[in-house]
Motif scaffolding. Structure first.
Motif, short mmCIF file in Angstrom:
data_model
loop_
_atom_site.label_atom_id
_atom_site.label_comp_id
_atom_site.label_asym_id
_atom_site.label_seq_id
_atom_site.Cartn_x
_atom_site.Cartn_y
_atom_site.Cartn_z
N GLU A 82 0.19 -10.11 6.44
CA GLU A 82 -0.79 -9.27 5.76
C GLU A 82 -2.08 -9.18 6.59
O GLU A 82 -2.63 -8.11 6.80
CB GLU A 82 -1.08 -9.84 4.36
CG GLU A 82 -1.99 -8.98 3.52
CD GLU A 82 -2.18 -9.53 2.11
OE1 GLU A 82 -2.79 -8.82 1.30
OE2 GLU A 82 -1.73 -10.66 1.82
N PRO A 94 -2.12 -3.42 2.80
CA PRO A 94 -0.88 -3.91 2.20
C PRO A 94 -1.11 -4.61 0.85
O PRO A 94 -2.13 -5.27 0.65
CB PRO A 94 -0.35 -4.90 3.24
CG PRO A 94 -1.49 -5.23 4.12
CD PRO A 94 -2.49 -4.13 3.99
N ASN A 96 0.41 -7.42 -1.66
CA ASN A 96 1.28 -8.59 -1.61
C ASN A 96 1.78 -8.88 -3.03
O ASN A 96 1.00 -9.15 -3.92
CB ASN A 96 0.45 -9.77 -1.07
CG ASN A 96 1.27 -11.02 -0.88
OD1 ASN A 96 2.35 -11.17 -1.43
ND2 ASN A 96 0.72 -11.92 -0.09
N LEU A 101 5.47 -7.36 1.26
CA LEU A 101 4.27 -6.54 1.33
C LEU A 101 4.68 -5.08 1.14
O LEU A 101 5.67 -4.64 1.71
CB LEU A 101 3.59 -6.69 2.69
CG LEU A 101 3.04 -8.07 3.02
CD1 LEU A 101 2.57 -8.11 4.47
CD2 LEU A 101 1.89 -8.41 2.11
#
Length: 185
Positions: A82, A94, A96, A101
């Motif tokens: 990330e 991104p 999570n 991701l």
């Protein structure tokens, strides 16, 4: 034809092919609206102390035209991946979810499309410069070769020019395709 001339023509052709190949690689990095795993091709992840390409530490997919999913092979690599995507400065944020991701690829604005088209044009111009430099080097090599008659030198220079024209035309075709791809909404 003289062996030296043949060698010069072959190496010139290789140089010009390399310029076109490089252009194709650069064009892959210029996104044109829809999501592609290649968009994350330049992302390097800190994998246990060494910089490793993202594709070697995670599975990168595109479930649809607007989404990229990145699933690391080791769960503890989620945070470093990330971070690497954010550091790469690709304009992606991104999300999570604990397992993978998810990156939403925003649609391109008209202004951004024009910027990308300009970038593609600059890359194509760089490829043309590479091709012209290969032509110049080949012509210099041909002129340096004293055991070749003037007629043979002229024929060889014409062959080099024909190669140049062929590869410049290829670059123009690739640019036209990429430009159309970028500007299509």
């Amino acid at each position: 034809m003289n062996e030296d001339i043949t060698f010069i023509l072959d190496s010139t052709k290789e140089s010009m092919q390399a310029a076109v190949k490089h252009l194709e690689k650069q064009f892959v990095n210029i996104r044109a609206g829809k999501a592609s795993p290649a968009m994350l091709g330049s992302v390097m992840v800190d994998y246990y102390g060494s910089q490793t390409p993202l594709s070697q530490v995670a599975n990168v997919n595109t479930p649809d035209g607007r989404t990229i999913s990145v699933q690391p092979w080791e769960k503890n690599m989620l945070q470093p991946i990330e971070k690497a995507i954010q550091i790469a400065n690709l304009g992606f944020n991104p999300m999570n979810n604990g397992d993978l991701l998810i990156i939403n690829v925003p649609p391109l604005t008209e202004e951004r499309r024009l910027q990308l088209a300009k970038q593609a044009k600059a890359e194509a111009e760089d490829a043309k410069i590479g091709i012209r430099n290969a032509r110049k080097d080949a012509n210099n090599e041909i002129k340096k070769n004293d055991d070749v008659s003037e007629d043979l030198q002229k024929v060889a220079e014409q062959d080099v020019q024909n190669l140049t024209d062929t590869y410049v035309k290829k670059v123009e075709e690739l640019l036209a395709i990429k430009d159309k791809e970028i500007m299509t909404v």
